[in-house]
Write an enzyme that holds these catalytic residues in place. Structure first.
Site, PDB file in Angstrom:
ATOM      1  N   VAL B  95     -28.767  41.196 -39.937  1.00 20.00           N
ATOM      2  CA  VAL B  95     -28.200  40.243 -40.727  1.00 20.00           C
ATOM      3  C   VAL B  95     -28.916  38.905 -40.412  1.00 20.00           C
ATOM      4  O   VAL B  95     -29.540  38.212 -41.298  1.00 20.00           O
ATOM      5  CB  VAL B  95     -26.705  39.754 -40.414  1.00 20.00           C
ATOM      6  CG1 VAL B  95     -26.229  38.497 -41.188  1.00 20.00           C
ATOM      7  CG2 VAL B  95     -25.680  41.049 -40.631  1.00 20.00           C
ATOM      8  N   CYS B  96     -29.161  38.829 -39.171  1.00 22.83           N
ATOM      9  CA  CYS B  96     -30.222  37.654 -38.774  1.00 22.83           C
ATOM     10  C   CYS B  96     -31.423  37.652 -39.552  1.00 22.83           C
ATOM     11  O   CYS B  96     -32.071  36.692 -39.972  1.00 22.83           O
ATOM     12  CB  CYS B  96     -30.582  37.594 -37.164  1.00 22.83           C
ATOM     13  SG  CYS B  96     -28.842  37.308 -36.450  1.00 22.83           S
ATOM     14  N   SER B  97     -32.147  38.847 -39.519  1.00 18.75           N
ATOM     15  CA  SER B  97     -33.515  39.096 -40.049  1.00 18.75           C
ATOM     16  C   SER B  97     -33.276  38.901 -41.683  1.00 18.75           C
ATOM     17  O   SER B  97     -34.137  38.756 -42.354  1.00 18.75           O
ATOM     18  CB  SER B  97     -33.802  40.436 -39.937  1.00 18.75           C
ATOM     19  OG  SER B  97     -34.036  40.729 -38.378  1.00 18.75           O
ATOM     20  N   ASP B  98     -32.143  38.981 -42.187  1.00 16.66           N
ATOM     21  CA  ASP B  98     -31.602  38.819 -43.581  1.00 16.66           C
ATOM     22  C   ASP B  98     -31.043  37.241 -43.933  1.00 16.66           C
ATOM     23  O   ASP B  98     -30.427  36.983 -44.780  1.00 16.66           O
ATOM     24  CB  ASP B  98     -30.787  39.689 -43.697  1.00 16.66           C
ATOM     25  CG  ASP B  98     -30.824  39.803 -45.507  1.00 16.66           C
ATOM     26  OD1 ASP B  98     -31.565  39.589 -46.185  1.00 16.66           O
ATOM     27  OD2 ASP B  98     -29.502  40.152 -46.200  1.00 16.66           O
ATOM     28  N   GLN B  99     -31.556  36.336 -43.001  1.00 15.01           N
ATOM     29  CA  GLN B  99     -30.991  34.837 -43.389  1.00 15.01           C
ATOM     30  C   GLN B  99     -31.976  33.905 -43.285  1.00 15.01           C
ATOM     31  O   GLN B  99     -32.096  33.395 -44.063  1.00 15.01           O
ATOM     32  CB  GLN B  99     -29.862  34.874 -41.934  1.00 15.01           C
ATOM     33  CG  GLN B  99     -29.274  33.386 -42.136  1.00 15.01           C
ATOM     34  CD  GLN B  99     -28.067  33.032 -41.063  1.00 15.01           C
ATOM     35  OE1 GLN B  99     -27.535  34.016 -40.406  1.00 15.01           O
ATOM     36  NE2 GLN B  99     -27.712  31.919 -41.053  1.00 15.01           N
TER      37      GLN B  99
END
Lengths: 191, 206
Positions: B95-99
């Site tokens: 999720v962090c890499s997608d934020q």
């Protein structure tokens, strides 16, 4: 005993709800592969009349990829939050321009994007940032993403219509499709 | 009696299966850019910390090292810029890499609201550097709250029991006052419009 009976009925009912797909959608069958029929899942139709006309969809609130008025339909699974999608956006726009110029009767090519996990606001941010001219559909709750096998983004799935009207997937791959012109000719079968 | 017990057991089993199938599945899209490089921690407890700040409180000041080089001090923005702080739990996770890559293309939206963005995690600098390079670099300061471990996250009430931070957004106005707090479900990304909407309200004086 009676309470137990009702518990069983409730449980079986819930299980049934969980297992039966919603009308008009497909079950999560993984990423569509070459030779597969693209799942007949319903997408919200664009608001803009020009985009509806481009897709050839009627006045309804939703449409499926298999209803798009084209011989070849390219579906881009993307996300505003995906750096690869951001980098590829100009290339995909170039493909759109090319397909608009080179499509001819019997070899019409159209493209649409599905922004997985993106709200309408986020899809619009992506559209404005990269001046995307083709329809982008928001999939804010990941419903479409889950039905299409949760692939990495971008993922391009191409559906081609045969002479008998049936449609099959002819390309399904994550990452760049490479040179837009070569990709176009590959899809319409010129080379 | 025995038959009744079996029926009840069967009912519980079917009910559990149904609940599992009906429960929302966690989802985040991973970019092809991170192919094979993401560690998936699975579904986590949505929030695992206790709030210590509320809207209207003075923002705790801090100075942290950044991957861009200079150390960044929150109070240096006082009187100049609104500050959006994006805490994310950990580098190289789904999720962090997608934020943050999304924030990378909306610099104009932050600047239109006279705001800067500070990204903070408890990872160390080399890890943050490698991770953001994989994104193609980012325009905003990325700060490491690695040592003393999670000290800033603790002062903002967003350090989880396993040592990573929550996925949280704080907006600090030009007077140094906390104007927006959203500790989000760690398994999901906060919608961009929530952040931009909050900035609009702050700029509009409401």
């Amino acid at each position: 005993m009676r309470r137990c009976f009702f518990t069983v009925v409730l449980a079986v009912g819930l299980l049934g709800c969980a297992l039966v797909p919603s009308p008009g959608t497909a079950q999560d069958g993984g990423v569509p592969q070459v030779g597969d029929v693209f799942p007949d899942l319903m997408l919200p139709a664009p608001q803009a009349p020009a985009l509806r006309e481009y897709l050839g969809v009627g006045p309804g609130a939703s449409f499926s990829v298999n209803q798009v008025d084209a011989d070849v339909v390219v579906v881009e699974i993307f996300s505003m939050y995906c750096p690869y999608c951001q980098r590829e956006a100009p290339v995909v726009n170039e493909f759109y321009g090319l397909s608009q110029r080179k499509s001819k009767p019997g070899k019409t090519v159209k493209i649409l994007g599905i922004g997985v996990g993106n709200s309408q606001f986020e899809v619009e941010v992506f559209r404005k940032k990269y001046q995307v001219p083709f329809p982008l559909i928001a999939d804010g709750d990941y419903r479409v993403y889950q039905l299409l096998g949760q692939t990495r983004t971008p993922h391009f799935i191409v559906v081609k219509r045969s002479a008998d009207g049936s449609r099959r997937v002819i390309y399904s791959q994550a990452g760049s499709f490479g040179d837009p012109e070569a990709f176009f000719h590959k899809l319409v079968g010129d080379r | 009696m025995k038959k009744r017990s079996h029926t009840r057991g069967l009912a519980c089993l079917v009910l559990a299966a149904a609940v599992c199938l009906l429960a929302p599945r966690p989802a985040s899209a991973v970019s092809e850019m991170f192919k094979g490089k993401i560690y998936n921690p699975g579904h986590l407890k949505p929030i695992d910390s206790v709030a210590v700040l509320k809207v209207g409180d003075p923002a705790p000041d801090f100075t942290l090292p950044s991957i861009q080089g200079p150390r960044v001090t929150l109070s240096e923005y006082r009187g100049k810029k609104n500050v959006v702080i994006s805490f994310v739990p950990a580098a190289w996770t789904p999720v962090c890499s997608d934020q943050w890559p999304g924030y990378n293309i909306v610099r104009d939206l932050f600047e239109a609201h006279d705001a800067v963005l500070l990204g903070i995690t408890v990872d160390n600098l080399p890890t943050l550097y490698a991770w953001t390079q994989e994104m193609g670099g980012v325009w905003f300061p990325v700060l490491s709250d690695f040592w003393p471990h999670g000290q800033v996250a603790t002062r903002y009430g967003v350090l989880r029991s396993d040592g990573v931070s929550e996925r949280a957004i704080f907006i600090i106005d030009k007077k140094g006052i906390v104007r927006y707090i959203h500790v989000h479900d760690i398994n999901k990304r906060p919608p961009l419009e929530d952040i931009i909407g909050a900035l609009q309200r702050i700029q509009g004086g409401s």
